[in-house]
Design a protein around this motif. Structure first.
Motif, mmCIF file in Angstrom:
data_model
loop_
_atom_site.group_PDB
_atom_site.id
_atom_site.type_symbol
_atom_site.label_atom_id
_atom_site.label_comp_id
_atom_site.label_asym_id
_atom_site.label_seq_id
_atom_site.Cartn_x
_atom_site.Cartn_y
_atom_site.Cartn_z
ATOM 1 N N ALA A 275 0.732 -1.247 0.048
ATOM 2 C CA ALA A 275 0.035 -0.108 0.183
ATOM 3 C C ALA A 275 0.628 1.442 -0.050
ATOM 4 C CB ALA A 275 -1.001 0.133 1.114
ATOM 5 N N ASP A 276 2.140 1.075 0.190
ATOM 6 C CA ASP A 276 3.010 2.488 0.345
ATOM 7 C C ASP A 276 3.675 2.371 -1.223
ATOM 8 O OD1 ASP A 276 4.850 4.348 0.634
ATOM 9 O OD2 ASP A 276 5.710 3.086 2.376
ATOM 10 N N PRO A 277 3.209 3.665 -1.883
ATOM 11 C CA PRO A 277 3.836 3.578 -3.296
ATOM 12 C C PRO A 277 5.292 3.871 -3.341
ATOM 13 C CG PRO A 277 2.687 5.666 -2.574
ATOM 14 C CD PRO A 277 2.346 4.726 -1.701
ATOM 15 N N VAL A 278 5.839 4.279 -2.310
ATOM 16 C CA VAL A 278 7.434 4.432 -2.015
ATOM 17 C C VAL A 278 8.141 3.207 -2.186
ATOM 18 C CG1 VAL A 278 9.273 5.396 -0.510
ATOM 19 C CG2 VAL A 278 7.106 6.638 -0.917
ATOM 20 N N GLN A 279 7.607 2.049 -1.574
ATOM 21 C CA GLN A 279 8.204 0.969 -1.832
ATOM 22 C C GLN A 279 8.032 0.343 -3.086
ATOM 23 O OE1 GLN A 279 9.704 0.054 1.033
ATOM 24 N NE2 GLN A 279 8.744 1.756 2.103
ATOM 25 N N ARG A 280 9.365 -0.141 -3.879
ATOM 26 C CA ARG A 280 9.243 -0.616 -5.050
ATOM 27 C C ARG A 280 10.137 -1.789 -5.129
ATOM 28 N NH1 ARG A 280 8.859 4.789 -8.991
ATOM 29 N NH2 ARG A 280 7.060 5.764 -7.768
ATOM 30 N N ASP A 281 10.640 -2.372 -4.020
ATOM 31 C CA ASP A 281 11.319 -3.461 -4.137
ATOM 32 C C ASP A 281 10.494 -4.845 -5.145
ATOM 33 O OD1 ASP A 281 9.873 -5.792 -2.355
ATOM 34 O OD2 ASP A 281 9.792 -3.833 -1.501
ATOM 35 N N ALA A 282 11.191 -5.776 -5.623
ATOM 36 C CA ALA A 282 10.792 -6.588 -6.458
ATOM 37 C C ALA A 282 9.733 -7.571 -5.968
ATOM 38 C CB ALA A 282 11.772 -7.706 -7.106
ATOM 39 N N THR B 188 7.600 -6.767 -3.615
ATOM 40 C CA THR B 188 6.379 -5.711 -3.400
ATOM 41 C C THR B 188 5.816 -5.471 -4.824
ATOM 42 O OG1 THR B 188 7.247 -4.641 -1.389
ATOM 43 C CG2 THR B 188 5.524 -3.404 -2.620
ATOM 44 N N ARG B 189 6.409 -5.139 -5.610
ATOM 45 C CA ARG B 189 5.799 -5.264 -7.127
ATOM 46 C C ARG B 189 5.436 -6.426 -7.715
ATOM 47 N NH1 ARG B 189 11.181 -3.142 -8.386
ATOM 48 N NH2 ARG B 189 11.379 -4.758 -9.904
ATOM 49 N N ASN B 190 5.784 -7.707 -7.155
ATOM 50 C CA ASN B 190 5.227 -8.896 -7.560
ATOM 51 C C ASN B 190 3.581 -8.890 -7.119
ATOM 52 O OD1 ASN B 190 7.168 -10.041 -9.097
ATOM 53 N ND2 ASN B 190 8.153 -11.268 -7.709
ATOM 54 N N TYR B 191 3.731 -8.612 -5.706
ATOM 55 C CA TYR B 191 2.288 -8.682 -5.104
ATOM 56 C C TYR B 191 1.368 -7.424 -5.483
ATOM 57 C CZ TYR B 191 3.579 -11.835 -1.250
ATOM 58 O OH TYR B 191 4.049 -13.041 -0.678
ATOM 59 N N ARG B 192 1.694 -6.352 -6.028
ATOM 60 C CA ARG B 192 0.991 -5.300 -6.695
ATOM 61 C C ARG B 192 0.463 -5.986 -8.127
ATOM 62 N NH1 ARG B 192 4.917 -0.919 -5.381
ATOM 63 N NH2 ARG B 192 4.375 -0.008 -3.200
ATOM 64 N N THR B 193 1.436 -6.380 -8.877
ATOM 65 C CA THR B 193 1.062 -6.907 -10.229
ATOM 66 C C THR B 193 -0.088 -8.275 -9.970
ATOM 67 O OG1 THR B 193 3.132 -6.500 -11.046
ATOM 68 C CG2 THR B 193 1.763 -8.070 -12.084
ATOM 69 N N LEU B 194 -0.108 -8.836 -8.985
ATOM 70 C CA LEU B 194 -0.766 -10.215 -8.720
ATOM 71 C C LEU B 194 -2.119 -9.558 -8.374
ATOM 72 C CD1 LEU B 194 -1.280 -13.096 -8.174
ATOM 73 C CD2 LEU B 194 -0.683 -12.736 -5.918
ATOM 74 N N LEU B 195 -2.000 -8.591 -7.640
ATOM 75 C CA LEU B 195 -3.697 -7.978 -7.141
ATOM 76 C C LEU B 195 -4.282 -7.377 -8.134
ATOM 77 C CD1 LEU B 195 -2.508 -6.679 -3.605
ATOM 78 C CD2 LEU B 195 -4.100 -8.343 -4.029
ATOM 79 N N GLN B 196 -3.400 -6.414 -8.940
ATOM 80 C CA GLN B 196 -4.193 -5.882 -10.214
ATOM 81 C C GLN B 196 -4.550 -6.756 -11.225
ATOM 82 O OE1 GLN B 196 -0.701 -3.268 -10.999
ATOM 83 N NE2 GLN B 196 -0.902 -1.979 -9.385
ATOM 84 N N GLU B 197 -3.643 -7.615 -11.546
ATOM 85 C CA GLU B 197 -4.057 -8.629 -12.683
ATOM 86 C C GLU B 197 -5.375 -9.577 -12.303
ATOM 87 O OE1 GLU B 197 -0.531 -10.725 -14.160
ATOM 88 O OE2 GLU B 197 0.242 -8.733 -15.081
ATOM 89 N N THR B 198 -5.112 -9.980 -11.112
ATOM 90 C CA THR B 198 -6.452 -11.045 -10.858
ATOM 91 C C THR B 198 -7.642 -10.192 -10.402
ATOM 92 O OG1 THR B 198 -5.746 -10.815 -8.373
ATOM 93 C CG2 THR B 198 -4.810 -12.618 -9.630
#
Length: 211
Positions: A166-173, A175-185
């Motif tokens: 939930a923190d847009p500042v966090q961009r480690d791999a 965290t990005r994977n979880y964001r991608t997973l949530l968005q795509e599903t």
């Protein structure tokens, strides 16, 4: 304490974990495993109960805690549990035996998920729980959706990644994977997706049957 913090605390404290799962949790923590929280466990039990699950597979044993929660909701199910750590599988075996889970209702597979999952039968499981290497979560979920039957559900705890998602500042791999997973599903027509924000978070993906 903010109103949201108070609600989160109240939700955590209202969960009553059965004694046999609490004992397994203590053993898991002593072993250095990281079991799912009681709040997430209770949600998993509701899903298995609502599904009337008979076949369950979990990737990552949590030393038995997650498996016991899954079986708490579906005591007649057969659980297959996969972990790369033999010690964690041994702890799970002991926890299941102590809880009175019949030997025929638990199957133990030692190995890395990336090597084991491709060999598992497609569409064979009512419930798939994925609680393994977070760096490969997208690949594991793809396998999980293949393993789940039409109408079956894939459960993915820890998707909030300690609040980092939930923190847009966090961009480690990861965290990005979880964001991608949530968005795509959430955008996929192949599943019905829901995100629970209790504790470490739980993504629920129910496979939409094809016509």
């Amino acid at each position: 304490m903010s109103e949201l913090d108070a609600v989160a605390r109240f939700a955590r404290e209202t969960v009553v974990e059965p004694d046999h799962i609490a004992r397994a949790r203590q053993n898991a923590l002593e072993l250095g495993a990281a079991p799912i929280s009681p709040g997430i466990g209770a949600q998993c039990a509701v899903v298995t109960a609502a599904t009337a699950a008979r076949t369950i597979i979990e990737i990552g044993t949590g030393a038995g805690v997650s498996g016991l929660w899954l079986l708490h909701g579906a005591p007649q199910a057969v659980l297959t549990t996969i972990d790369s750590e033999p010690e964690h599988l041994s702890a799970a075996r002991s926890a299941f035996q102590a809880a009175g889970v019949p030997l025929a209702r638990a199957r133990y597979i030692t190995g890395r998920a990336a090597e084991v999952l491709p060999r598992m039968n497609e569409g064979a499981y009512d419930i798939v729980l994925i609680d393994a290497d977070a760096a490969n979560v997208i690949d594991y979920v793809e396998h999980g959706l293949r393993l789940a039957r039409p109408g079956g559900t894939v459960l993915v705890p820890r998707v909030l990644h300690g609040g980092r998602v939930a923190d847009p500042v966090q961009r480690d791999a990861t965290t990005r994977n979880y964001r991608t997973l949530l968005q795509e599903t959430q955008a996929s027509a192949a599943v019905i997706a829901a995100l629970s924000t209790v504790n470490e978070g739980l993504l629920q993906l129910t496979v939409v049957p094809t016509a």
